[in-house]
Write a protein that holds these residues in place. Structure first.
Motif, short mmCIF file in Angstrom:
data_model
loop_
_atom_site.label_atom_id
_atom_site.label_comp_id
_atom_site.label_asym_id
_atom_site.label_seq_id
_atom_site.Cartn_x
_atom_site.Cartn_y
_atom_site.Cartn_z
N CYS A 1 0.86 -1.18 0.00
CA CYS A 1 0.00 0.00 0.00
C CYS A 1 0.89 1.23 0.00
O CYS A 1 2.04 1.20 0.48
CB CYS A 1 -0.98 0.01 1.16
SG CYS A 1 -0.28 0.35 2.78
N ALA A 2 0.36 2.29 -0.54
CA ALA A 2 1.10 3.54 -0.67
C ALA A 2 0.15 4.70 -0.49
O ALA A 2 -1.05 4.58 -0.77
CB ALA A 2 1.78 3.60 -2.03
N ALA A 3 0.67 5.83 -0.04
CA ALA A 3 -0.18 7.00 0.21
C ALA A 3 0.46 8.27 -0.34
O ALA A 3 1.69 8.38 -0.40
CB ALA A 3 -0.42 7.15 1.72
N ARG A 4 -0.41 9.17 -0.76
CA ARG A 4 0.05 10.46 -1.24
C ARG A 4 -0.87 11.54 -0.68
O ARG A 4 -2.09 11.36 -0.65
CB ARG A 4 0.09 10.52 -2.76
CG ARG A 4 -1.23 10.31 -3.45
CD ARG A 4 -1.05 10.03 -4.95
NE ARG A 4 -0.43 11.13 -5.65
CZ ARG A 4 -1.08 11.99 -6.43
NH1 ARG A 4 -2.37 11.90 -6.59
NH2 ARG A 4 -0.43 12.96 -7.05
N TRP B 1 5.22 4.36 1.61
CA TRP B 1 5.02 2.96 1.24
C TRP B 1 5.11 2.06 2.47
O TRP B 1 5.90 2.33 3.39
CB TRP B 1 6.09 2.51 0.25
CG TRP B 1 5.94 3.16 -1.10
CD1 TRP B 1 6.38 4.40 -1.47
CD2 TRP B 1 5.27 2.62 -2.23
NE1 TRP B 1 6.03 4.65 -2.78
CE2 TRP B 1 5.35 3.58 -3.26
CE3 TRP B 1 4.62 1.41 -2.48
CZ2 TRP B 1 4.80 3.35 -4.53
CZ3 TRP B 1 4.07 1.20 -3.73
CH2 TRP B 1 4.17 2.16 -4.74
N GLY B 2 4.32 1.00 2.43
CA GLY B 2 4.43 -0.03 3.45
C GLY B 2 5.51 -1.03 3.08
O GLY B 2 6.14 -0.92 2.02
N GLN B 3 5.67 -2.03 3.93
CA GLN B 3 6.74 -3.01 3.73
C GLN B 3 6.33 -4.14 2.80
O GLN B 3 7.17 -4.92 2.34
CB GLN B 3 7.19 -3.59 5.08
CG GLN B 3 6.32 -4.71 5.63
CD GLN B 3 4.96 -4.24 6.13
OE1 GLN B 3 4.69 -3.04 6.24
NE2 GLN B 3 4.11 -5.20 6.48
N GLY B 4 5.05 -4.25 2.53
CA GLY B 4 4.55 -5.29 1.63
C GLY B 4 4.08 -6.53 2.36
O GLY B 4 4.53 -6.85 3.46
#
Length: 123
Positions: free
Chosen positions: A95-98, A113-116
């Motif tokens: 997941c990613a955020a802006r 970004w998360g670690q996955g």
């Protein structure tokens, strides 16, 4: 600064379901656009789905009708419900955020970004 933590990945048979979660550390997360991306071995990271500030959503064609992205503002969490999974969905999901109200499908447009989390779909 926003920290993102994904969870919910695992091993599932084709046709099965998983729900991924992305929890954020920041209370203003509700105003961020959040996207899910995935990366399979030997391939580039690709866009899967995104949700905007006012809950508008966008999906890549290969997951339309099977995946649903949603958010729980009270929990600062975004979910990706994945149904009818296929072996080709196997990948690490991020997941990613802006901090922007508009949706983007480009990895370069996301600041955090998360670690996955690994998703493996067996045939």
């Amino acid at each position: 600064q926003v920290q993102l933590v994904e969870s919910g990945g695992g091993l599932v048979q084709a046709g099965g379901s998983l729900r991924l979660s992305c929890e954020a550390s920041r209370r203003t997360f509700s105003t961020y656009t959040v996207g899910w991306f995935r990366q399979a071995p030997g391939k580039e990271r690709e866009f899967v789905a995104a949700i905007g500030w006012k809950a508008g959503t966008y999906y890549t064609d290969s997951v339309k009708g099977r995946f649903t992205i949603s958010r729980d503002i009270a929990k600062d969490t975004v979910y990706l419900q994945m149904n009818s999974l296929k072996p080709e969905d196997t990948a690490v999901y991020y997941c990613a955020a802006r901090p922007d109200v508009s949706i983007s499908i480009s990895t370069q447009e996301y600041n955090y970004w998360g670690q996955g989390t690994q998703v493996t779909v067996s045939s």
